[in-house]
Design an enzyme around this catalytic site. Structure first.
Site, PDB file in Angstrom:
ATOM      1  N   ASP A  63      16.055  20.518 115.856  1.00  0.00           N
ATOM      2  CA  ASP A  63      16.870  19.442 116.542  1.00  0.00           C
ATOM      3  C   ASP A  63      16.497  19.611 117.770  1.00  0.00           C
ATOM      4  O   ASP A  63      15.775  20.177 118.377  1.00  0.00           O
ATOM      5  CB  ASP A  63      18.445  19.779 116.107  1.00  0.00           C
ATOM      6  CG  ASP A  63      19.271  18.133 116.458  1.00  0.00           C
ATOM      7  OD1 ASP A  63      18.744  17.487 117.032  1.00  0.00           O
ATOM      8  OD2 ASP A  63      20.552  18.356 116.012  1.00  0.00           O
TER       9      ASP A  63
HETATM   10  C1  NOJ Z   1      20.485  15.535 118.142  1.00  0.00           C
HETATM   11  C2  NOJ Z   1      21.440  15.145 117.019  1.00  0.00           C
HETATM   12  O1  NOJ Z   1      21.957  16.543 116.662  1.00  0.00           O
HETATM   13  C3  NOJ Z   1      20.417  14.650 115.699  1.00  0.00           C
HETATM   14  O2  NOJ Z   1      21.350  14.638 114.702  1.00  0.00           O
HETATM   15  C4  NOJ Z   1      19.606  13.977 116.118  1.00  0.00           C
HETATM   16  O3  NOJ Z   1      18.836  13.244 114.885  1.00  0.00           O
HETATM   17  C5  NOJ Z   1      18.697  13.987 117.201  1.00  0.00           C
HETATM   18  N1  NOJ Z   1      19.500  14.226 118.430  1.00  0.00           N
HETATM   19  C6  NOJ Z   1      17.822  12.944 117.624  1.00  0.00           C
HETATM   20  O4  NOJ Z   1      18.521  11.954 117.994  1.00  0.00           O
END
Ligand code: NOJ
Length: 724
Positions: free
Chosen positions: A248
């Site tokens: 992530d």
């Molecule tokens: C952080 C989030 O936790 C995740 O769900 C998301 O896909 C990413 N950012 C990218 O935007």
């Protein structure tokens, strides 16, 4: 490939911000692409700009390896569908799949190859704002929604120009964050991990999810992005999954803040050892992996494996055959917001609505209803219906409740009353005045879009702002009061449940929210959704979920006894998992079993239940099958969902729902760490909600055997007999 070129494939950079796509694609970025330092971009979109970016990668870099373009397309790209928790409330995996097919069609036409969806984290704590992004509290329902969406996004073949790669997230137990605080660690046992949190990920793997994203948080002290036991051992070795694992956002770098790495190169080594292939935006792999490899040459073989996995998905998407196949501007113009996409958005929105209460047939509103007072700022807030991930959804595409009701009914007065943010009492008086002159009040209250989603945890599940005051003032008028409860999470609203004449949970329903709600208020749509998560009576009652363990001292209303209950309120939720009413009524007949004994090894059992529509309108019933293993080597939940089917019944019609379960669907995670089917009785319960069981049957498992995969990840075979 040079080592720099290999590492480049592992790098995902931001091409823009989520609300300013492509905004960072300047000359410096293009220079990186030419040098082969980037494998993928996120927060980018558009057939034309991405064609140019792809051209630079393919024609101007030494190796000409195409880039992967990714985005959070979570509940629609341009055509925005209900938020995921709402779609789960449809209990209709086919609807969830259909939404994903359309989202893939639109986003692939805009140059994208990859979505960070479905989000399949189980959550039993509605304080956690990200409960809006998933399918709620249950592993079985969550598994069906997970596999349906993976199949929808990826279609028959990833190489088709109108399919995209699913990015199932956030692998681990992100939804078990302590106190519902986003990003907080989870302290759950191995059994909860295996039986509750991992099954939707397993179901997604079985459906062929080409990628996963790791969770931000730690489980039992180990941050997931460095958790080799979870990622390398369980996901890859035990499940045999070989796709692309993405961190992530900056999660590789956050290993330092978690306190498990002392330097960025150590963080890089930990993530790579755990088999994380791609580093989302942190540039830790980009800048520090080479040093890590110099310190530990054994990492180079792991780097090669990661590169191969990334190249394999680029191949599977067909990018080596035609890197420009997702960049057809004519297709892009033609598919966005196509009439059939809007129609699907309305249908799925209607299927997502849950009728929580309907006193004395208040709903649907009678045809000859006079003046309707429509109250509540949320009724006129198009932005909120787009939810927390709106991709390319546009406010002007949304038909609000106010617009739809004014179009459908000749006499509507509207007053905002109060919203979920301001503390200004001024509007309440005007709303009451409007209500006094009306025959019925429709009150839209709840949470706007920004109360739920990432980093949107709440310490209170009560209605924010002065909305309770507004509700009470309107209730005091004595007019029939219909509450339309909006928002991204279950709320603790016992007074509304007690005093309103009717309550519809409408979540945040996407661009066709207004028409879907109005069609339901006026009876064109008979609501058939069911709750995918329990509604608590108070914040202090969470976590509250239907599949809890039995207690040695089950809750007893008699306070003189020491039992598992609160002194100040019942232990039951306000509205139970699976609850949802209809404008018609259903009767269940007796459950019949194919046999009373099945072998543990390879056995199966069929249970058949007739369901009749005993009312005067056609309607949908979600027939739910629960199990209990009453005596086992470990204490088992009081009930566990093991099958469901949303069935349409005409007035007076009876249909039989036939569930076929295999013995491995009754397995438990044993104390020695494997799936085990134990001998003894299994109780089955069939009904219209977890607290409305209408038929029961029991059978016996003979002998014991090893199970296969998590039981909740296995779909029950269902047949419906008795005609359309
Ligand atoms: C952080 C989030 O936790 C995740 O769900 C998301 O896909 C990413 N950012 C990218 O935007």
């Amino acid at each position: 490939m040079t080592i720099e070129e290999k590492i480049g494939q592992l790098v995902q950079r931001m091409g823009g911000r989520s609300k300013a796509l492509n905004s960072r694609l300047g000359p410096d970025e293009l220079a990186k692409v030419r040098r082969g330092e980037v494998g993928s971009y996120l927060h980018v979109a558009g057939a034309e700009p991405l064609r140019e970016l792809q051209r630079v990668a393919v024609e101007e870099s030494r190796l000409g390896i195409p880039l992967l373009f990714a985005m959070d397309v979570v509940h629609g790209y341009r055509t925005i569908f209900p938020v995921p928790i709402a779609m789960a409330a449809s209990w209709d995996p086919a609807a969830a799949r259909e939404h994903a097919v359309i989202a893939a069609r639109e986003s692939s036409a805009a140059g994208l190859h990859w979505t960070f969806a479905p989000m399949v984290d189980i959550s039993r704590d509605p304080r956690w704002g990200r409960i809006v992004e998933g399918a709620g509290e249950d592993a079985y329902l969550g598994s069906r929604m997970a596999e349906a969406q993976v199949r929808g996004f990826q279609g028959e073949s990833l190489s088709a120009a109108d399919t995209i790669m699913a990015g199932t997230k956030h692998f681990g137990a992100y939804g078990a964050a302590e106190g519902g605080r986003d990003y907080a660690g989870a302290d759950i046992g191995e059994r909860a991990m295996q039986e509750v949190y991992l099954p939707p990920f397993r179901a997604a793997a079985e459906a062929g999810s080409a990628s996963y994203m790791t969770a931000f948080n730690a489980v039992d002290g180990v941050p997931t992005t460095a958790n080799a036991a979870l990622l390398r051992t369980i996901l890859r070795e035990e499940w045999g999954w070989n796709g692309v694992l993405l961190s992530d956002w900056r999660a590789v770098e956050e290993l330092l803040a978690h306190g498990v790495a002392a330097s960025r190169s150590e963080a890089a080594a930990l993530a790579l050892r755990a088999s994380v292939d791609m580093d989302m935006v942190a540039d830790v792999y980009a800048d520090d992996l080479e040093a890590a490899i110099a310190a530990d040459p054994a990492l180079e073989a792991l780097l090669d494996q990661a590169v191969l996995r990334i190249l394999a998905v680029k191949r599977d998407l067909g990018l080596f055959d035609d890197p420009y196949k997702y960049h057809d501007t004519a297709r892009e113009a033609a598919v966005m917001l196509a009439p059939e996409h809007r129609a699907a958005a309305q249908l799925i929105a209607e299927r997502s609505i849950v009728l929580l209460k309907n006193e004395a047939g208040t709903l649907p509103l009678a045809r000859d209803t006079g003046r309707i007072a429509l109250i509540g700022a949320l009724a006129d807030d198009p932005m909120s219906q787009l939810g927390s991930w709106r991709a390319r959804g546009q406010v002007e595409d949304v038909v609000t409740l106010r617009a739809a009701l004014e179009a459908a009914h000749p006499d509507v007065v509207y007053a905002p009353g109060a919203d979920s943010r301001s503390d200004d009492p001024g509007g309440i008086e005007a709303a009451v005045a409007a209500a006094r002159g009306a025959d019925v009040i429709v009150l839209a209250i709840g949470e706007d879009y920004d109360w739920s989603g990432e980093a949107r945890s709440r310490s209170s599940l009560e209605l924010p702002g002065r909305q309770m005051e507004l509700f009470e003032a309107l209730a005091a008028t004595g007019k029939p009061l219909v509450v339309v409860l909006m928002g991204g999470r279950p709320l603790a609203v016992p007074d509304i449940a007690g005093q309103a004449d009717a309550v519809l949970a409408t979540w945040l329903l996407g661009i066709e929210a207004g028409p879907a709600i109005v069609n339901t208020l006026l009876g064109g749509n008979n609501p058939g959704g069911k709750l995918p998560a329990s509604y608590p009576r108070s914040t202090g009652q969470v976590p509250v979920h239907y599949d809890h363990l039995p207690s040695g001292r089950p809750a007893d209303p008699d306070l003189s006894k020491d039992t598992a209950r609160y002194m100040d309120q019942p232990i039951t939720p306000l509205y139970a998992f699976g609850h949802g009413l209809s404008y018609t009524t259903f009767d269940y007949g007796e459950a019949t079993l194919s046999s009373s004994r099945i072998p543990a090894d390879g056995g199966s059992v069929t249970v058949t239940v007739p369901v009749t529509n005993t009312g005067t309108r056609a309607g949908d019933e979600v027939v739910q099958l629960y199990m209990r293993d009453p005596v086992a080597s470990v204490s088992r939940p009081v009930m566990q969902l093991r099958g469901f089917s949303r069935v349409t019944l005409q007035p007076g019609q009876t249909r039989e729902v036939v569930f076929t379960l295999s013995s491995d669907q009754f397995a438990l995670w044993s104390r020695d760490g494997s799936w085990l089917i134990e001998p003894g009785a299994i109780d089955l319960m069939i009904g219209s909600a977890s607290d409305a069981i209408r038929a029961r049957a029991s059978f016996e498992i003979v002998g014991s055997a090893k199970g296969s995969i998590a039981p909740a990840a296995i779909a029950t075979r269902i047949q419906i007999e008795g005609g359309e």
